[in-house]
Design a protein around this motif. Sequence first.
Motif, PDB file in Angstrom:
ATOM      1  N   VAL A   1       0.892  -1.400  -0.291  1.00 35.04           N
ATOM      2  CA  VAL A   1       0.006   0.211  -0.044  1.00 35.04           C
ATOM      3  C   VAL A   1       0.712   1.328   0.141  1.00 35.04           C
ATOM      4  CG1 VAL A   1      -1.704   1.398   1.269  1.00 35.04           C
ATOM      5  CG2 VAL A   1      -1.531  -1.285   0.887  1.00 35.04           C
ATOM      6  N   ILE A   2       1.690   1.261   0.562  1.00 29.88           N
ATOM      7  CA  ILE A   2       2.828   2.878   0.881  1.00 29.88           C
ATOM      8  C   ILE A   2       3.698   2.770  -0.450  1.00 29.88           C
ATOM      9  CG2 ILE A   2       4.161   3.605   2.566  1.00 29.88           C
ATOM     10  CD1 ILE A   2       3.386   2.201   4.935  1.00 29.88           C
ATOM     11  N   CYS A   3       4.143   1.500  -0.182  1.00 32.13           N
ATOM     12  CA  CYS A   3       5.452   1.694  -0.940  1.00 32.13           C
ATOM     13  C   CYS A   3       5.150   1.807  -2.731  1.00 32.13           C
ATOM     14  CB  CYS A   3       6.539   0.837  -1.070  1.00 32.13           C
ATOM     15  SG  CYS A   3       7.089   1.482   0.482  1.00 32.13           S
ATOM     16  N   GLY A   4       4.092   0.753  -3.068  1.00 31.98           N
ATOM     17  CA  GLY A   4       3.757   0.010  -4.476  1.00 31.98           C
ATOM     18  C   GLY A   4       4.191  -1.214  -5.232  1.00 31.98           C
ATOM     19  N   VAL A   5       4.556  -1.507  -3.501  1.00 28.03           N
ATOM     20  CA  VAL A   5       5.331  -2.934  -4.143  1.00 28.03           C
ATOM     21  C   VAL A   5       4.884  -4.326  -3.781  1.00 28.03           C
ATOM     22  CG1 VAL A   5       7.664  -5.050  -3.746  1.00 28.03           C
ATOM     23  CG2 VAL A   5       7.660  -2.392  -3.366  1.00 28.03           C
ATOM     24  N   ARG A   6       4.625  -4.778  -5.367  1.00 23.15           N
ATOM     25  CA  ARG A   6       3.711  -6.262  -5.272  1.00 23.15           C
ATOM     26  C   ARG A   6       4.230  -7.786  -5.332  1.00 23.15           C
ATOM     27  NH1 ARG A   6       1.519  -6.944  -9.795  1.00 23.15           N
ATOM     28  NH2 ARG A   6       2.717  -5.008 -11.267  1.00 23.15           N
ATOM     29  N   LEU A   7       3.540  -8.279  -4.866  1.00 22.62           N
ATOM     30  CA  LEU A   7       4.378 -10.148  -5.243  1.00 22.62           C
ATOM     31  C   LEU A   7       3.585 -10.871  -5.726  1.00 22.62           C
ATOM     32  CD1 LEU A   7       5.890 -12.290  -3.865  1.00 22.62           C
ATOM     33  CD2 LEU A   7       4.288 -12.413  -2.059  1.00 22.62           C
ATOM     34  N   GLU A   8       4.862 -11.530  -6.517  1.00 30.06           N
ATOM     35  CA  GLU A   8       3.767 -12.726  -7.380  1.00 30.06           C
ATOM     36  C   GLU A   8       4.943 -13.997  -7.362  1.00 30.06           C
ATOM     37  OE1 GLU A   8       4.256 -11.652 -11.764  1.00 30.06           O
ATOM     38  OE2 GLU A   8       2.799  -9.664 -11.673  1.00 30.06           O
ATOM     39  N   VAL A   9       3.714 -14.767  -6.773  1.00 30.85           N
ATOM     40  CA  VAL A   9       4.741 -16.069  -6.390  1.00 30.85           C
ATOM     41  C   VAL A   9       4.230 -17.340  -7.621  1.00 30.85           C
ATOM     42  CG1 VAL A   9       4.904 -17.722  -5.118  1.00 30.85           C
ATOM     43  CG2 VAL A   9       4.758 -14.932  -4.231  1.00 30.85           C
ATOM     44  N   THR A  10       4.737 -17.562  -7.997  1.00 33.93           N
ATOM     45  CA  THR A  10       4.830 -18.968  -9.193  1.00 33.93           C
ATOM     46  C   THR A  10       5.547 -20.546  -8.475  1.00 33.93           C
ATOM     47  OG1 THR A  10       6.651 -18.726 -10.255  1.00 33.93           O
ATOM     48  CG2 THR A  10       4.665 -17.428 -10.745  1.00 33.93           C
ATOM     49  N   GLY A  11       5.021 -21.290  -8.782  1.00 30.94           N
ATOM     50  CA  GLY A  11       5.351 -22.644  -8.031  1.00 30.94           C
ATOM     51  C   GLY A  11       4.800 -23.413  -6.672  1.00 30.94           C
ATOM     52  N   MET A  12       3.269 -22.855  -6.157  1.00 32.69           N
ATOM     53  CA  MET A  12       3.688 -23.188  -4.602  1.00 32.69           C
ATOM     54  C   MET A  12       2.749 -24.868  -4.880  1.00 32.69           C
ATOM     55  SD  MET A  12       3.694 -20.473  -2.338  1.00 32.69           S
ATOM     56  CE  MET A  12       2.622 -21.679  -1.323  1.00 32.69           C
ATOM     57  N   LYS A  13       2.769 -25.295  -5.511  1.00 34.83           N
ATOM     58  CA  LYS A  13       2.379 -26.691  -5.741  1.00 34.83           C
ATOM     59  C   LYS A  13       3.778 -27.298  -5.761  1.00 34.83           C
ATOM     60  CE  LYS A  13       2.677 -27.005 -11.709  1.00 34.83           C
ATOM     61  NZ  LYS A  13       3.556 -25.585 -11.098  1.00 34.83           N
ATOM     62  N   ASN A  14       4.630 -26.561  -5.793  1.00 31.74           N
ATOM     63  CA  ASN A  14       5.668 -27.658  -6.272  1.00 31.74           C
ATOM     64  C   ASN A  14       6.206 -28.008  -4.333  1.00 31.74           C
ATOM     65  OD1 ASN A  14       6.460 -28.249  -8.791  1.00 31.74           O
ATOM     66  ND2 ASN A  14       7.401 -25.589  -9.256  1.00 31.74           N
ATOM     67  N   LEU A  15       5.426 -27.311  -3.226  1.00 28.55           N
ATOM     68  CA  LEU A  15       5.887 -27.359  -2.315  1.00 28.55           C
ATOM     69  C   LEU A  15       5.259 -28.411  -1.835  1.00 28.55           C
ATOM     70  CD1 LEU A  15       5.152 -24.133  -0.518  1.00 28.55           C
ATOM     71  CD2 LEU A  15       7.776 -25.033  -0.902  1.00 28.55           C
ATOM     72  N   PRO A  16       5.641 -29.841  -1.113  1.00 28.43           N
ATOM     73  CA  PRO A  16       5.635 -30.742  -1.083  1.00 28.43           C
ATOM     74  C   PRO A  16       5.047 -30.594   0.928  1.00 28.43           C
ATOM     75  CG  PRO A  16       7.903 -31.625  -1.239  1.00 28.43           C
ATOM     76  CD  PRO A  16       7.464 -29.561  -1.157  1.00 28.43           C
ATOM     77  N   PRO A  17       3.736 -31.949   0.894  1.00 29.21           N
ATOM     78  CA  PRO A  17       3.412 -31.163   1.951  1.00 29.21           C
ATOM     79  C   PRO A  17       4.177 -32.134   2.919  1.00 29.21           C
ATOM     80  CG  PRO A  17       2.444 -33.807   0.763  1.00 29.21           C
ATOM     81  CD  PRO A  17       3.640 -32.424   0.154  1.00 29.21           C
ATOM     82  N   GLY A  18       3.766 -30.886   4.503  1.00 28.92           N
ATOM     83  CA  GLY A  18       5.063 -31.304   5.409  1.00 28.92           C
ATOM     84  C   GLY A  18       6.045 -30.519   5.825  1.00 28.92           C
ATOM     85  N   GLY A  19       7.160 -31.236   5.800  1.00 32.67           N
ATOM     86  CA  GLY A  19       8.651 -30.919   6.588  1.00 32.67           C
ATOM     87  C   GLY A  19       8.818 -30.792   4.634  1.00 32.67           C
ATOM     88  N   SER A  20      10.111 -29.556   4.766  1.00 34.56           N
ATOM     89  CA  SER A  20      10.646 -29.756   3.744  1.00 34.56           C
ATOM     90  C   SER A  20      11.611 -28.417   3.952  1.00 34.56           C
ATOM     91  CB  SER A  20       9.826 -29.746   2.391  1.00 34.56           C
ATOM     92  OG  SER A  20       9.164 -28.490   2.808  1.00 34.56           O
ATOM     93  N   ILE A  21      12.537 -29.078   3.195  1.00 31.20           N
ATOM     94  CA  ILE A  21      13.600 -27.606   3.287  1.00 31.20           C
ATOM     95  C   ILE A  21      13.776 -26.549   1.737  1.00 31.20           C
ATOM     96  CG2 ILE A  21      16.027 -27.294   3.057  1.00 31.20           C
ATOM     97  CD1 ILE A  21      16.133 -30.191   4.116  1.00 31.20           C
ATOM     98  N   ILE A  22      13.027 -25.311   2.510  1.00 28.30           N
ATOM     99  CA  ILE A  22      12.551 -24.414   1.630  1.00 28.30           C
ATOM    100  C   ILE A  22      13.866 -23.399   1.262  1.00 28.30           C
ATOM    101  CG2 ILE A  22      12.271 -22.590   1.154  1.00 28.30           C
ATOM    102  CD1 ILE A  22       9.101 -23.303   2.413  1.00 28.30           C
ATOM    103  N   ALA A  23      14.655 -24.534   0.985  1.00 32.37           N
ATOM    104  CA  ALA A  23      16.429 -23.312   0.387  1.00 32.37           C
ATOM    105  C   ALA A  23      16.088 -21.866  -0.717  1.00 32.37           C
ATOM    106  CB  ALA A  23      17.379 -24.547  -0.621  1.00 32.37           C
ATOM    107  N   ALA A  24      16.492 -21.030  -0.141  1.00 36.37           N
ATOM    108  CA  ALA A  24      15.695 -19.333  -1.346  1.00 36.37           C
ATOM    109  C   ALA A  24      17.397 -18.885  -0.976  1.00 36.37           C
ATOM    110  CB  ALA A  24      14.260 -19.165  -0.502  1.00 36.37           C
ATOM    111  N   LYS A  25      16.958 -17.897  -2.351  1.00 39.86           N
ATOM    112  CA  LYS A  25      17.175 -17.380  -3.120  1.00 39.86           C
ATOM    113  C   LYS A  25      17.910 -16.179  -1.396  1.00 39.86           C
ATOM    114  CE  LYS A  25      19.945 -14.532  -5.384  1.00 39.86           C
ATOM    115  NZ  LYS A  25      21.998 -15.575  -5.986  1.00 39.86           N
TER     116      LYS A  25
END
Length: 240
Positions: free
Chosen positions: A52-76
């Motif tokens: 709202v304040i800075c006009g920064v929006r978020l676009e996420v793709t690939g949520m379907k690639n997250l397995p259910p339960g415990g996983s290791i999200i190795a993020a940039k």
Amino acid sequence: MTTLRSLLFNIYFIGGTALTIIVGIPMLAFPPPLLTRFIVFWATAMLGGLRVICGVRLEVTGMKNLPPGGSIIAAKHQSAFDTMVWLMLVPNSVYVAKKELLEIPGWGWLARHCGQLSVDRTAGAAALRTMVREAKATLAGGRPVVIFPEGTRTAPGERVTYQPGVAALAAASGAPVVPVATDSGRVWGRRAFRKTPGVIHISILPPLPPRLPRAALMSMLEEMVETETSRLFSLPGRCG
């Protein structure tokens, strides 16, 4: 205008975080899920304020690639934005953070109560073993673990050697490793005051093949994340 909007957001962020600490400390007397939900609300409110304040929006793709339960999200990791966004995207996730962050009075108490993990980068192999043991228990409980394999924020276009903690954790837990790319640094830079209007992209890639040898895992992880990050920077994103 961007400078003014950034100033307003920084005031909002600092004030909102201070209020969260004040309200959250009494919640330390209750089981962790209550405080965890409150911290998720804080992250969602901060990122909503950024939009709202800075006009920064978020676009996420690939949520379907997250397995259910415990996983290791190795993020940039390019921005402080990355340290909040997974609380909103995966509310039961746990970060592996620098030990110094979890030693901050007030905020560190809340983070530890919610199960956030720390690693002392100066303590060598002993600290890595402790982190792996604690993260393995978290994964076994069904909570995803977010880890930044670079070990620190990097500027857009900068490449550093990926740290082996993610491979050690994968070997110990057997949990799938999910590579994640982002271009967050182009609108919210490392230690930057200005937040430039635009779009932050997050791309969640398919999990790495299971039971990879350490060297192969690290090589594949880095190649996938860096290649996808370069692609994201070719997309329209920055508005000014």
